[in-house]
Design a protein around this motif. Sequence first.
Motif, PDB file in Angstrom:
ATOM      1  N   ARG A 272      81.894 -34.344 -60.850  1.00 61.22           N
ATOM      2  CA  ARG A 272      83.175 -35.053 -60.864  1.00 61.22           C
ATOM      3  C   ARG A 272      82.966 -36.561 -60.956  1.00 61.22           C
ATOM      4  O   ARG A 272      83.727 -37.256 -61.652  1.00 61.22           O
ATOM      5  CB  ARG A 272      83.997 -34.682 -59.629  1.00 61.22           C
ATOM      6  CG  ARG A 272      84.651 -33.303 -59.731  1.00 61.22           C
ATOM      7  CD  ARG A 272      85.634 -33.052 -58.609  1.00 61.22           C
ATOM      8  NE  ARG A 272      84.983 -32.731 -57.351  1.00 61.22           N
ATOM      9  CZ  ARG A 272      84.638 -31.492 -56.984  1.00 61.22           C
ATOM     10  NH1 ARG A 272      84.856 -30.466 -57.788  1.00 61.22           N
ATOM     11  NH2 ARG A 272      84.064 -31.270 -55.810  1.00 61.22           N
TER      12      ARG A 272
ATOM     13  N   LYS B  99      88.708 -28.330 -70.181  1.00 61.95           N
ATOM     14  CA  LYS B  99      90.088 -28.601 -69.794  1.00 61.95           C
ATOM     15  C   LYS B  99      90.282 -28.657 -68.290  1.00 61.95           C
ATOM     16  O   LYS B  99      91.205 -29.318 -67.812  1.00 61.95           O
ATOM     17  CB  LYS B  99      91.019 -27.552 -70.408  1.00 61.95           C
ATOM     18  CG  LYS B  99      91.136 -27.657 -71.915  1.00 61.95           C
ATOM     19  CD  LYS B  99      91.666 -29.018 -72.322  1.00 61.95           C
ATOM     20  CE  LYS B  99      91.795 -29.177 -73.804  1.00 61.95           C
ATOM     21  NZ  LYS B  99      92.291 -30.529 -74.188  1.00 61.95           N
ATOM     22  N   GLU B 100      89.460 -27.958 -67.530  1.00 66.87           N
ATOM     23  CA  GLU B 100      89.575 -27.974 -66.077  1.00 66.87           C
ATOM     24  C   GLU B 100      88.187 -27.803 -65.467  1.00 66.87           C
ATOM     25  O   GLU B 100      87.330 -27.124 -66.046  1.00 66.87           O
ATOM     26  CB  GLU B 100      90.481 -26.839 -65.582  1.00 66.87           C
ATOM     27  CG  GLU B 100      91.901 -26.888 -66.100  1.00 66.87           C
ATOM     28  CD  GLU B 100      92.654 -25.593 -65.812  1.00 66.87           C
ATOM     29  OE1 GLU B 100      92.343 -24.926 -64.806  1.00 66.87           O
ATOM     30  OE2 GLU B 100      93.539 -25.233 -66.620  1.00 66.87           O
ATOM     31  N   HIS B 101      87.996 -28.423 -64.322  1.00 64.77           N
ATOM     32  CA  HIS B 101      86.780 -28.205 -63.560  1.00 64.77           C
ATOM     33  C   HIS B 101      87.116 -28.296 -62.081  1.00 64.77           C
ATOM     34  O   HIS B 101      87.826 -29.203 -61.644  1.00 64.77           O
ATOM     35  CB  HIS B 101      85.698 -29.235 -63.886  1.00 64.77           C
ATOM     36  CG  HIS B 101      84.579 -29.221 -62.884  1.00 64.77           C
ATOM     37  ND1 HIS B 101      84.511 -30.103 -61.818  1.00 64.77           N
ATOM     38  CD2 HIS B 101      83.506 -28.389 -62.753  1.00 64.77           C
ATOM     39  CE1 HIS B 101      83.440 -29.826 -61.095  1.00 64.77           C
ATOM     40  NE2 HIS B 101      82.823 -28.799 -61.628  1.00 64.77           N
ATOM     41  N   ASP B 102      86.631 -27.326 -61.317  1.00 65.06           N
ATOM     42  CA  ASP B 102      86.708 -27.376 -59.865  1.00 65.06           C
ATOM     43  C   ASP B 102      85.496 -26.624 -59.330  1.00 65.06           C
ATOM     44  O   ASP B 102      84.569 -26.301 -60.096  1.00 65.06           O
ATOM     45  CB  ASP B 102      88.035 -26.808 -59.338  1.00 65.06           C
ATOM     46  CG  ASP B 102      88.301 -25.374 -59.760  1.00 65.06           C
ATOM     47  OD1 ASP B 102      87.325 -24.635 -60.050  1.00 65.06           O
ATOM     48  OD2 ASP B 102      89.476 -24.973 -59.809  1.00 65.06           O
TER      49      ASP B 102
ATOM     50  N   TYR C 113      89.768 -23.142 -73.234  1.00 65.19           N
ATOM     51  CA  TYR C 113      90.735 -22.176 -73.756  1.00 65.19           C
ATOM     52  C   TYR C 113      90.455 -21.883 -75.224  1.00 65.19           C
ATOM     53  O   TYR C 113      89.971 -22.743 -75.961  1.00 65.19           O
ATOM     54  CB  TYR C 113      92.159 -22.712 -73.582  1.00 65.19           C
ATOM     55  CG  TYR C 113      92.585 -22.746 -72.127  1.00 65.19           C
ATOM     56  CD1 TYR C 113      93.276 -21.685 -71.561  1.00 65.19           C
ATOM     57  CD2 TYR C 113      92.265 -23.831 -71.312  1.00 65.19           C
ATOM     58  CE1 TYR C 113      93.647 -21.694 -70.226  1.00 65.19           C
ATOM     59  CE2 TYR C 113      92.637 -23.859 -69.972  1.00 65.19           C
ATOM     60  CZ  TYR C 113      93.328 -22.779 -69.441  1.00 65.19           C
ATOM     61  OH  TYR C 113      93.687 -22.792 -68.115  1.00 65.19           O
TER      62      TYR C 113
ATOM     63  N   GLU D 137      97.440 -19.320 -64.909  1.00 64.79           N
ATOM     64  CA  GLU D 137      96.689 -20.511 -65.316  1.00 64.79           C
ATOM     65  C   GLU D 137      96.808 -20.740 -66.813  1.00 64.79           C
ATOM     66  O   GLU D 137      97.017 -21.874 -67.280  1.00 64.79           O
ATOM     67  CB  GLU D 137      95.218 -20.352 -64.934  1.00 64.79           C
ATOM     68  CG  GLU D 137      94.930 -20.449 -63.446  1.00 64.79           C
ATOM     69  CD  GLU D 137      93.479 -20.160 -63.124  1.00 64.79           C
ATOM     70  OE1 GLU D 137      92.811 -21.049 -62.567  1.00 64.79           O
ATOM     71  OE2 GLU D 137      93.000 -19.035 -63.421  1.00 64.79           O
TER      72      GLU D 137
ATOM     73  N   TYR E 287      98.651 -23.976 -68.695  1.00 64.96           N
ATOM     74  CA  TYR E 287      97.985 -24.885 -69.621  1.00 64.96           C
ATOM     75  C   TYR E 287      98.621 -24.829 -71.009  1.00 64.96           C
ATOM     76  O   TYR E 287      98.846 -25.870 -71.641  1.00 64.96           O
ATOM     77  CB  TYR E 287      96.485 -24.588 -69.730  1.00 64.96           C
ATOM     78  CG  TYR E 287      95.860 -25.449 -70.792  1.00 64.96           C
ATOM     79  CD1 TYR E 287      95.738 -26.829 -70.590  1.00 64.96           C
ATOM     80  CD2 TYR E 287      95.481 -24.922 -72.023  1.00 64.96           C
ATOM     81  CE1 TYR E 287      95.243 -27.649 -71.585  1.00 64.96           C
ATOM     82  CE2 TYR E 287      94.985 -25.739 -73.021  1.00 64.96           C
ATOM     83  CZ  TYR E 287      94.863 -27.102 -72.790  1.00 64.96           C
ATOM     84  OH  TYR E 287      94.390 -27.924 -73.779  1.00 64.96           O
TER      85      TYR E 287
ATOM     86  N   ARG F 233      86.399 -19.170 -67.765  1.00 66.73           N
ATOM     87  CA  ARG F 233      85.787 -20.024 -66.746  1.00 66.73           C
ATOM     88  C   ARG F 233      84.309 -19.683 -66.651  1.00 66.73           C
ATOM     89  O   ARG F 233      83.955 -18.541 -66.330  1.00 66.73           O
ATOM     90  CB  ARG F 233      86.460 -19.836 -65.393  1.00 66.73           C
ATOM     91  CG  ARG F 233      85.792 -20.647 -64.263  1.00 66.73           C
ATOM     92  CD  ARG F 233      86.504 -20.466 -62.927  1.00 66.73           C
ATOM     93  NE  ARG F 233      87.813 -21.122 -62.916  1.00 66.73           N
ATOM     94  CZ  ARG F 233      88.975 -20.488 -62.973  1.00 66.73           C
ATOM     95  NH1 ARG F 233      88.998 -19.151 -63.024  1.00 66.73           N
ATOM     96  NH2 ARG F 233      90.122 -21.138 -62.974  1.00 66.73           N
TER      97      ARG F 233
END
Length: 204
Positions: free
Chosen positions: A22, A58-61, A68, A111, A115, A168
């Motif tokens: 991050r 598009k997303e990271h956690d 996508y 999700e 998006y 993911r």
Amino acid sequence: MDKTALTDDETVRQRDPNELFRDWMADAETNEINDPGAMSLATVDGDGLPDVRMVLLKEHDDRGFVFYTNFESRKGQEILAHRKAALCLHWKSLRRQVRVRGEVEIVTDAEADRYFASRPKGSRIGARASDQSRPLDSRATLETRVRDLEARYADGEVPRPPNWSGFRVVPSEIEFWRDGEFRLHDRFRFTRVGQGWDAVRLYP
């Protein structure tokens, strides 16, 4: 303290690699010239032949790295068949790189819907118009499809296609690379061990 540094061994080993990513991503979003979320995606086909292409993060956690796509595309079919993939983000301006390997899971419908609804309408139309990776007889055919869909959804929302969703990549390994003088680079590889991570410095 420079949160992006890889110089102090003990400090790096004690870090969570998702937190470190991050920090690197935030730096890239501020300083990288174009598409800080661009990453190469490597998969393998049914014959064991590797395949690679660029996609957008598009997303990271802490769960993983999400992108996508059309599930009927070549990459979609290869991932669904093997459920494994590798990623590489290279920020040339910052002279840094992150590599990720792991199992792949499908994001939830909620999700994917969220998006898809956030995308520009033209991109939503494009997702419905394209039979991604399949042969196309002419550009005119695609443009006709787009015009027809624009007319159909002129006054309403464009629904998410059932074959369009997200993957993911759940990392089992995350490697950080930072360019060094005379090619004496800094490299750390984090490997998942139970609920934690084991970190080792690698030779350049």
